[in-house]
Enzyme design. Structure first.
Site, PDB file in Angstrom:
ATOM      1  CB  SER A   1       1.557 157.015   3.593  1.00 19.70           C
ATOM      2  OG  SER A   1       2.433 157.757   2.764  1.00 19.70           O
TER       3      SER A   1
ATOM      4  CE1 TYR B   1       7.066 159.148  -5.526  1.00 17.09           C
ATOM      5  CE2 TYR B   1       7.948 156.993  -6.078  1.00 17.09           C
ATOM      6  CZ  TYR B   1       8.061 158.195  -5.427  1.00 17.09           C
ATOM      7  OH  TYR B   1       9.185 158.445  -4.683  1.00 17.09           O
TER       8      TYR B   1
ATOM      9  CG  ASP C   1       7.245 161.257   1.569  1.00 21.43           C
ATOM     10  OD1 ASP C   1       7.651 162.339   1.104  1.00 21.43           O
ATOM     11  OD2 ASP C   1       6.461 160.506   0.957  1.00 21.43           O
TER      12      ASP C   1
ATOM     13  N   GLY D   1      -4.057 163.799   0.748  1.00 19.22           N
ATOM     14  CA  GLY D   1      -3.958 164.356  -0.592  1.00 19.22           C
ATOM     15  C   GLY D   1      -3.425 165.764  -0.674  1.00 19.22           C
TER      16      GLY D   1
ATOM     17  CB  THR E   1      15.371 165.653  -6.852  1.00 20.11           C
ATOM     18  OG1 THR E   1      14.947 166.172  -5.587  1.00 20.11           O
ATOM     19  CG2 THR E   1      14.981 166.629  -7.954  1.00 20.11           C
TER      20      THR E   1
END
Length: 408
Positions: free
Chosen positions: A137, A252, A204, A131, A45
Site C-alpha cells: 500500500s 492496528y 512504510d 500480506g 515503534t
C-alpha cells in the site's frame, strides 16, 4: 539524511510498459517504481516516536502513465479485474474498486497542498507480495505521488506546493532532496490515514523513499532522521505464513490507541520518552492492554538501540538474537503474532544458518523476516518450505530479498 549516489541495481519496467500499451493502445510517457520495505527491528515503534531499523527491497509497485487533457483519470491494475475511472476533481471512494482508494487518497492530499494536475491514464503492475509485511500500500502511494510529479511537475514543501523544478537537457526532473522526500512521505501517510482510514505511522513511506542499496536504515521517528549502516554476509528471506493479513480499521488502530493512552497516563508525550522501570512502577495506572502495549514498545525501542550498536560492531549474531527477542515480546505482550508465525520462528531458530527471525509488518498473520548466512540461504529456504508444509499442510514459498535504493 544525506544520500549517496544511487546504485546501478536495475528495476524491471517491461511488464508495466506492456500492460499500459496493451490496455491503452499506445506506449506510456513516464514510468516510476517504488519498492516495498521490510522491518528488521522496531515493531509498532514508529507511531510512538521511536526507533526502527528497516530496508527497501527488490519488490516493486510500478506505474506507467501518460497525461490527458479532459480531466479524466483511468487506472488499470494487473492485480484486479475492474479498472477505475473518475474525474480528477471528484475523488470519492468506489466500493467496486477499493484498491484505487490509495491512489485517490494521494491525489486528494496533492489537491489540498495546492498541486495542480489534470487527467491521466495509468497502468499499475507490482510484485510486492500481499500480506507479506512489505507494505504494498505504501509503495503504491509513493509511486502515485511520483508519477503525478512526472506528469505535472511540482515541488513539495512542508506547507504545500512550490515552484516546479527545472528539467535537464534530457527532460528529466532532478532527484528529490531528503527534506522533500520527507514531505512526500508525510503526504502519503496522510492519504492512508485520512482517505483509506488506517492510522499508520511514517515507517512504510519513509522506507520506500529513503532506501539505500546494501544498507539498513535506522529511522528516528522523533527527529525524523535517517542513518545508514552496511550489512553484508547475510541474506534476508521472507516466509509468508499464508494467513490473511488485515489491519484496516481493526487491530492496528486499537494498538495505536492503547499506546497513546498509556503514554498519556504515564505523563509522557509518547512512549519514546518512557523508561521500562516507569512502566513497571506505574502498572496499576494502566489497563492490562495498555500495560502490555507499553511494555513491548518501550523494550523494543531499547532493543533497536542495542541492535544498532551490534550492527556497527559487525556482531550480526547478536543482532539476530535481538530479532528473536523482538518476536517473543510481540507474541507475549503486543499479542500480534499467530500460531503460524510462532511456528515459522521456531523452525527458523532450529536451522544452523539462521541468525535471527521475527514477525514483520503489523503482525496478525503476514510473514516472518529471517536473517540467514548467505551461503546457507538456499538450504534454509528448502528446509522452511518442507518443514512448514509437514507441520501445517500449507505450501510455503520463501522469498529471497535484495536490499535496494528507494523510489525515484
Amino acid at each position: 539524511m544525506a544520500r549517496t549516489a544511487r546504485s546501478s541495481l536495475a528495476t524491471p519496467s517491461r511488464e508495466v510498459r506492456s500492460l499500459f500499451t496493451k490496455h491503452f493502445g499506445v506506449p506510456p510517457i513516464h514510468i516510476v517504481h517504488a519498492p516495498g520495505r521490510l522491518e528488521l527491528l522496531g515493531n509498532h515503534t514508529d507511531y510512538n516516536q521511536g526507533l526502527v531499523m528497516s530496508v527497501a527491497v527488490d519488490k516493486y509497485i510500478q506505474i506507467a502513465a501518460s497525461p490527458r487533457k479532459d480531466g479524466k483519470i483511468e487506472l488499470f491494475s494487473a492485480s484486479f479485474p475492474e479498472p477505475a475511472t473518475f474525474w480528477s476533481n471528484e475523488l470519492k471512494k468506489n466500493p467496486d474498486v477499493p484498491w484505487a482508494d490509495y491512489l485517490k487518497g494521494v491525489l486528494e492530499q496533492l489537491r489540498k497542498r495546492g498541486v495542480n494536475f489534470n487527467g491521466f491514464n495509468a497502468a499499475i503492475h507490482g510484485d510486492v507480495p500481499m500480506g507479506a509485511g512489505m507494505s504494498s500500500s505504501a509503495a503504491l502511494e509513493v509511486a502515485t505521488a511520483l508519477i503525478v510529479r512526472r506528469l505535472y511537475p511540482f515541488s513539495l514543501t512542508e506547507t504545500g506546493a512550490a515552484t516546479p523544478p527545472k528539467v535537464n537537457d534530457k527532460g528529466e526532473l532532478p532527484s528529490l532532496a531528503p527534506r522533500e522526500r520527507l514531505n512526500f512521505a508525510r503526504l502519503c501517510q496522510a492519504a492512508e490515514n485520512q482517505f483509506v482510514g488506517v492510522q499508520s505511522g511514517l515507517l512504510d513511506q519513509i522506507s520506500s523513499l529513503f532506501g539505500r542499496a546494501w544498507q539498513v536504515m535506522s529511522i528516528d521517528f522523533n527527529s525524523l532522521t535517517v542513518d545508514y549502516a552496511p550489512i553484508a554476509g547475510e541474506a534476508i528471506i521472507v516466509c509468508n505464513s499464508g494467513v490473511k493479513h488485515q489491519l484496516v480499521g481493526g487491530e492496528y488502530n486499537e494498538l495505536r490507541q492503547n499506546c497513546e493512552s498509556a503514554a498519556s497516563k504515564l505523563g509522557a508525550k509518547s512512549l519514546r520518552f518512557v523508561e521500562l522501570k516507569s512502566v513497571e512502577s506505574n502498572k496499576a495506572k494502566l489497563t492490562t492492554r495498555e500495560y502490555e502495549c507499553a511494555r513491548h514498545v518501550v523494550s523494543e525501542i531499547a532493543r533497536v538501540v542495542a541492535a544498532e550498536r551490534a550492527l556497527r560492531e559487525d556482531d550480526h549474531r547478536q543482532f539476530g538474537q535481538f530479532m528473536f527477542q523482538s518476536h517473543a515480546s510481540s507474541k507475549d505482550f503486543l499479542r500480534n503474532s499467530t500460531p503460524e508465525l510462532d511456528l515459522l520462528v521456531e523452525l527458523a531458530r532450529a536451522h544452523p544458518g539462521c541468525l535471527g527471525a521475527r514477525l514483520t509488518g503489523g503482525g496478525f498473520g503476514g510473514a516472518t523476516i529471517n536473517l540467514v548466512a548467505h551461503h546457507q540461504a538456499e538450504d534454509f529456504m528448502s528446509y522452511m518450505a518442507t518443514q512448514y508444509q509437514d507441520r501445517t499442510g500449507h505450501h510455503l514459498k520463501p522469498i529471497f530479498c535484495q536490499i535496494v535504493d528507494g523510489a525515484e
